[in-house]
Design an enzyme around this catalytic site. Structure first.
Site, short mmCIF file in Angstrom:
data_model
loop_
_atom_site.label_atom_id
_atom_site.label_comp_id
_atom_site.label_asym_id
_atom_site.label_seq_id
_atom_site.Cartn_x
_atom_site.Cartn_y
_atom_site.Cartn_z
N ASP A 17 53.30 -58.25 -5.31
CA ASP A 17 52.39 -58.80 -6.32
C ASP A 17 50.98 -59.05 -5.76
O ASP A 17 49.99 -58.71 -6.39
CB ASP A 17 52.97 -60.06 -6.98
CG ASP A 17 53.31 -61.17 -5.99
OD1 ASP A 17 53.42 -60.89 -4.78
OD2 ASP A 17 53.48 -62.32 -6.43
N GLY B 214 64.29 -75.16 -7.82
CA GLY B 214 63.98 -74.78 -6.44
C GLY B 214 64.93 -73.75 -5.86
O GLY B 214 65.00 -73.58 -4.66
N TYR C 211 54.26 -66.84 5.01
CA TYR C 211 53.72 -66.20 3.80
C TYR C 211 52.24 -65.86 4.00
O TYR C 211 51.80 -64.73 3.75
CB TYR C 211 53.92 -67.13 2.61
CG TYR C 211 53.39 -66.61 1.30
CD1 TYR C 211 54.06 -65.61 0.60
CD2 TYR C 211 52.21 -67.11 0.76
CE1 TYR C 211 53.58 -65.13 -0.61
CE2 TYR C 211 51.72 -66.64 -0.45
CZ TYR C 211 52.41 -65.66 -1.12
OH TYR C 211 51.92 -65.18 -2.33
N GLU D 73 59.32 -56.54 -4.17
CA GLU D 73 59.16 -57.83 -3.50
C GLU D 73 57.98 -57.81 -2.54
O GLU D 73 57.81 -56.86 -1.77
CB GLU D 73 60.45 -58.15 -2.72
CG GLU D 73 60.83 -59.60 -2.78
CD GLU D 73 61.16 -60.07 -4.19
OE1 GLU D 73 60.32 -60.80 -4.76
OE2 GLU D 73 62.22 -59.71 -4.71
N SER E 132 62.82 -69.53 -10.60
CA SER E 132 61.62 -69.93 -11.33
C SER E 132 61.87 -70.94 -12.44
O SER E 132 61.48 -70.73 -13.60
CB SER E 132 60.87 -68.72 -11.86
OG SER E 132 59.52 -69.08 -11.95
N SER E 133 62.46 -72.06 -12.05
CA SER E 133 62.53 -73.18 -12.99
C SER E 133 61.13 -73.68 -13.30
O SER E 133 60.89 -74.23 -14.37
CB SER E 133 63.37 -74.31 -12.39
OG SER E 133 62.72 -74.92 -11.30
N ARG F 246 64.15 -66.43 -14.22
CA ARG F 246 64.11 -64.98 -14.03
C ARG F 246 64.68 -64.59 -12.67
O ARG F 246 64.79 -65.41 -11.76
CB ARG F 246 62.69 -64.46 -14.15
CG ARG F 246 61.71 -65.03 -13.11
CD ARG F 246 61.58 -64.17 -11.87
NE ARG F 246 60.78 -64.80 -10.84
CZ ARG F 246 61.30 -65.43 -9.80
NH1 ARG F 246 62.60 -65.56 -9.66
NH2 ARG F 246 60.51 -65.96 -8.87
N ASP G 262 56.31 -64.61 -12.68
CA ASP G 262 57.25 -65.57 -13.26
C ASP G 262 56.89 -65.95 -14.69
O ASP G 262 57.75 -66.01 -15.57
CB ASP G 262 57.31 -66.85 -12.40
CG ASP G 262 57.72 -66.56 -10.97
OD1 ASP G 262 58.02 -65.38 -10.66
OD2 ASP G 262 57.75 -67.51 -10.17
N GLY H 25 64.73 -70.46 -6.50
CA GLY H 25 64.12 -69.13 -6.51
C GLY H 25 64.29 -68.40 -7.83
O GLY H 25 64.00 -67.21 -7.92
P1 ADP Z 1 61.66 -72.63 -8.58
O1 ADP Z 1 60.56 -72.29 -9.52
O2 ADP Z 1 62.07 -71.49 -7.73
O3 ADP Z 1 62.84 -73.25 -9.25
P2 ADP Z 1 59.67 -74.43 -7.62
O4 ADP Z 1 59.56 -75.25 -6.38
O5 ADP Z 1 58.58 -73.48 -7.93
O6 ADP Z 1 61.09 -73.72 -7.57
O7 ADP Z 1 59.79 -75.39 -8.86
C1 ADP Z 1 60.74 -76.43 -8.86
C2 ADP Z 1 60.08 -77.71 -9.34
O8 ADP Z 1 59.76 -77.61 -10.73
C3 ADP Z 1 61.00 -78.91 -9.23
O9 ADP Z 1 60.94 -79.50 -7.97
C4 ADP Z 1 60.43 -79.83 -10.32
O10 ADP Z 1 59.27 -80.50 -9.83
C5 ADP Z 1 59.95 -78.86 -11.38
N1 ADP Z 1 60.97 -78.66 -12.43
C6 ADP Z 1 61.47 -77.48 -12.85
N2 ADP Z 1 62.34 -77.65 -13.86
C7 ADP Z 1 62.39 -78.97 -14.11
C8 ADP Z 1 63.12 -79.80 -15.03
N3 ADP Z 1 63.97 -79.29 -15.90
N4 ADP Z 1 62.91 -81.13 -14.97
C9 ADP Z 1 62.06 -81.67 -14.09
N5 ADP Z 1 61.36 -80.96 -13.20
C10 ADP Z 1 61.51 -79.63 -13.19
MG MG Z 2 58.61 -71.69 -8.95
#
Ligand code: ADP
Ligand code: MG
Length: 391
Positions: free
Chosen positions: A40, A128, A228, A37, A132-133, A31, A178, A130
């Protein structure tokens, strides 16, 4: 890559890894927050949209027992094995498996019985960055678990289960944005989310001539001062002085009247939050009405407020916004601001879709000239939330 291509690719990888095709395939998007900003944790509003980048998880029943779960990611190292006869617990902090394992634990806590399965995760959401993976990983896992267990969760409950996984398993005390947008995102819509009532409201953005351009500065300034936590404490202090539960209940007038009773820095922090909480539903109205110049102005105002009053921007984010603003309406840029927590990460620009190539080239070359850093850019229209692609 379209979502269908991504799904096919993940299925092929699954088959290569496990020697048989997957039965279930689920996906959830990353997202970007268009505006709202640092609101929340002040009970305010946020206005995110799902982006056209997804985490896909493919799975099939286990060949070696009804109690064994195997998780692999094309981006994480090694296979994770879980034994469902033992209680689940978080692995070391920073382990990628904490996100999906926390979600599985949430389903078990609701009495769901997943049985053994093998899963493979693949993602086009940058990790990582930003975008929201982490929520995409949690929500895709939850969508898979709904299919495997037959326990269909209400969307709010599903998002909260995923948030709890991030709190309890990944050790990250995130807000609700997120997970809500990854679950509830809808094609051609933004999501106006009230972080107090947790009420989500879809905001149509159907005009195909407008798109969001995401510019990753590719810097992340590590701050040692717990910035933060400091901001949160300053917001709480302002609320206390104003005699309100949270800054959501404060107005600009109240703040001005209390100025003499608060520290100058606390005053400016509160001014950002109060004005941003006002800007966000206003921007949603602008999107609804296709009143683009208003939306653009609110995005620039948000950036200035984050830079000057909240002091969470950085020279690289300011450079992007400055370059975008110089391109201006004539060149197809309607508005631009930093997005996410700040001190690096991404900026988001509202742009004319037919000018995306020229705008991207110009931002990339000018940003690199100024900072000696290559940015990463991509464009997205508001995308769909989590979906089950194969059941
Ligand atoms: P963001 O949410 O902004 O991308 P975060 O630090 O909150 O950053 O989350 C990133 C972490 O989520 C990665 O370091 C990993 O541990 C985990 N992660 C997310 N997507 C995957 C994926 N496809 N495979 C493995 N780990 C993942
Ligand atoms: Mg995150």
């Amino acid at each position: 890559m379209t979502l269908n291509e991504l799904s096919r690719h993940t299925a092929e990888q699954f088959t290569k890894t496990y020697g048989r095709p997957p039965r279930w395939i689920a996906a959830a998007p990353g997202r970007v927050n268009v505006i709202g900003e640092h609101t929340d944790y002040n009970d305010g509003f946020v206005l995110p949209m799902a982006i056209d980048r997804y985490t896909v998880i493919a799975a099939a029943p286990s060949n070696n027992g009804a109690t064994k779960i195997q998780l692999r990611s094309t981006l994480g190292d090694g296979a994770i094995s879980l034994d469902l006869t033992q209680p689940l617990k978080p692995a070391a902090k920073g382990a990628w498996s904490n996100y999906p394992v926390g979600v599985i634990a949430g389903f078990l806590a609701r009495g769901a019985k997943p049985g053994g399965f093998d899963a493979l995760i693949h993602s086009t959401v940058p990790l990582g960055g930003g975008l929201s993976s982490s929520a995409a990983l949690e929500v895709s896992t939850a969508t898979l678990l709904e299919a495997i267990t037959g326990l269909k969760l209400d969307p709010v409950d599903k998002a909260l289960l995923c948030q709890k996984a991030e709190h309890d398993y990944a050790g990250m005390p995130c807000g609700i944005m997120d997970q809500f947008i990854s679950v509830m995102g809808k094609k051609d819509h933004l999501l106006l989310l009230d972080c107090r009532s947790r009420k989500p409201e879809l905001v149509p953005m159907t005009d195909p001539t407008k798109a969001l351009l995401i510019i990753n500065t590719n810097v992340k300034h590590e701050l040692t001062g717990g910035e933060y936590a400091k901001r949160r404490a300053q917001c709480e202090q302002a609320a206390r002085i104003l005699g309100v539960t949270s800054l959501r209940d404060a107005t600009a007038d109240m703040l001005v009247r209390a100025r003499g009773r608060m520290d100058e820095v606390v005053f400016r922090r509160a001014r950002h939050v109060i004005s941003e909480i006002e800007r966000t539903p206003h921007a949603a109205e602008g999107v609804r009405a296709s009143n683009w110049p208003t939306v653009g102005q609110l995005m620039y105002a948000s950036h200035s407020s984050l830079r000057d009053d909240y002091e969470v921007s950085c020279p690289e984010l300011d450079a992007v916004v400055d370059i975008a603003q110089a391109i201006g309406l004539k060149g197809g840029v309607i508005g631009c601001r930093m997005t996410g927590g700040g001190f690096g990460g991404c900026a988001v620009a509202l742009v004319a879709a037919d000018s995306v190539a020229a705008i991207s080239d110009r931002i990339a070359s000018e940003y690199e000239r100024r900072t000696k850093i290559k940015p990463t850019l991509f464009v997205s229209r508001p995308a769909a939330g989590a979906t089950l692609l194969q059941a």
